[in-house]
Design an enzyme around this catalytic site. Sequence first.
Site, PDB file in Angstrom:
ATOM      1  N   HIS A 208      69.479  55.739  94.678  1.00  0.00           N
ATOM      2  CA  HIS A 208      68.515  54.640  94.753  1.00  0.00           C
ATOM      3  C   HIS A 208      68.905  53.645  95.845  1.00  0.00           C
ATOM      4  O   HIS A 208      68.085  53.283  96.689  1.00  0.00           O
ATOM      5  CB  HIS A 208      68.442  53.933  93.393  1.00  0.00           C
ATOM      6  CG  HIS A 208      67.596  52.697  93.391  1.00  0.00           C
ATOM      7  ND1 HIS A 208      66.366  52.657  92.791  1.00  0.00           N
ATOM      8  CD2 HIS A 208      67.796  51.467  93.922  1.00  0.00           C
ATOM      9  CE1 HIS A 208      65.854  51.448  92.954  1.00  0.00           C
ATOM     10  NE2 HIS A 208      66.711  50.709  93.637  1.00  0.00           N
ATOM     11  N   GLU A 209      70.139  53.206  95.817  1.00  0.00           N
ATOM     12  CA  GLU A 209      70.581  52.190  96.781  1.00  0.00           C
ATOM     13  C   GLU A 209      70.653  52.734  98.205  1.00  0.00           C
ATOM     14  O   GLU A 209      70.310  52.029  99.156  1.00  0.00           O
ATOM     15  CB  GLU A 209      71.928  51.604  96.354  1.00  0.00           C
ATOM     16  CG  GLU A 209      71.878  50.858  95.028  1.00  0.00           C
ATOM     17  CD  GLU A 209      70.840  49.743  94.974  1.00  0.00           C
ATOM     18  OE1 GLU A 209      70.511  49.151  96.026  1.00  0.00           O
ATOM     19  OE2 GLU A 209      70.346  49.458  93.872  1.00  0.00           O
TER      20      GLU A 209
ATOM     21  N   HIS B 147      67.497  52.631 100.369  1.00  0.00           N
ATOM     22  CA  HIS B 147      67.132  51.363 101.006  1.00  0.00           C
ATOM     23  C   HIS B 147      67.590  51.281 102.465  1.00  0.00           C
ATOM     24  O   HIS B 147      67.004  50.540 103.246  1.00  0.00           O
ATOM     25  CB  HIS B 147      67.728  50.176 100.243  1.00  0.00           C
ATOM     26  CG  HIS B 147      67.092  49.921  98.915  1.00  0.00           C
ATOM     27  ND1 HIS B 147      65.755  49.629  98.761  1.00  0.00           N
ATOM     28  CD2 HIS B 147      67.627  49.907  97.665  1.00  0.00           C
ATOM     29  CE1 HIS B 147      65.494  49.442  97.483  1.00  0.00           C
ATOM     30  NE2 HIS B 147      66.610  49.605  96.794  1.00  0.00           N
TER      31      HIS B 147
ATOM     32  N   ASP C 159      61.408  48.582  96.628  1.00  0.00           N
ATOM     33  CA  ASP C 159      61.338  48.685  95.168  1.00  0.00           C
ATOM     34  C   ASP C 159      59.938  48.278  94.726  1.00  0.00           C
ATOM     35  O   ASP C 159      59.647  47.102  94.537  1.00  0.00           O
ATOM     36  CB  ASP C 159      62.388  47.782  94.506  1.00  0.00           C
ATOM     37  CG  ASP C 159      63.799  48.270  94.742  1.00  0.00           C
ATOM     38  OD1 ASP C 159      64.015  49.493  94.685  1.00  0.00           O
ATOM     39  OD2 ASP C 159      64.681  47.440  94.984  1.00  0.00           O
TER      40      ASP C 159
ATOM     41  N   TYR D 201      60.097  49.980  88.930  1.00  0.00           N
ATOM     42  CA  TYR D 201      61.381  50.299  88.305  1.00  0.00           C
ATOM     43  C   TYR D 201      61.145  51.083  87.023  1.00  0.00           C
ATOM     44  O   TYR D 201      60.237  50.768  86.253  1.00  0.00           O
ATOM     45  CB  TYR D 201      62.148  49.022  87.946  1.00  0.00           C
ATOM     46  CG  TYR D 201      62.718  48.284  89.127  1.00  0.00           C
ATOM     47  CD1 TYR D 201      63.858  48.751  89.778  1.00  0.00           C
ATOM     48  CD2 TYR D 201      62.135  47.119  89.583  1.00  0.00           C
ATOM     49  CE1 TYR D 201      64.394  48.072  90.853  1.00  0.00           C
ATOM     50  CE2 TYR D 201      62.664  46.421  90.654  1.00  0.00           C
ATOM     51  CZ  TYR D 201      63.795  46.910  91.285  1.00  0.00           C
ATOM     52  OH  TYR D 201      64.319  46.228  92.349  1.00  0.00           O
TER      53      TYR D 201
END
Length: 62
Positions: free
Chosen positions: A12-13, A16, A25, A28
Amino acid sequence: TGTDSKGGTLVHEMMHFNVIAGTDDWAYGQSAALSLAKSNPTRALDNSDSHEYFAENTPAKN
């Protein structure tokens, strides 16, 4: 392992980072990500959780 795992958080990170995907995002959680995919597939591709859940859940479905 599984949903919302440490590995999934890393995916997920990393999504970015502009050099990887530069995602945002937009939603969520699995339910919100699924809803986004149905209502706005283009935005779902730009959603970090979508990539996380693909990485975590797709192998189990194959």
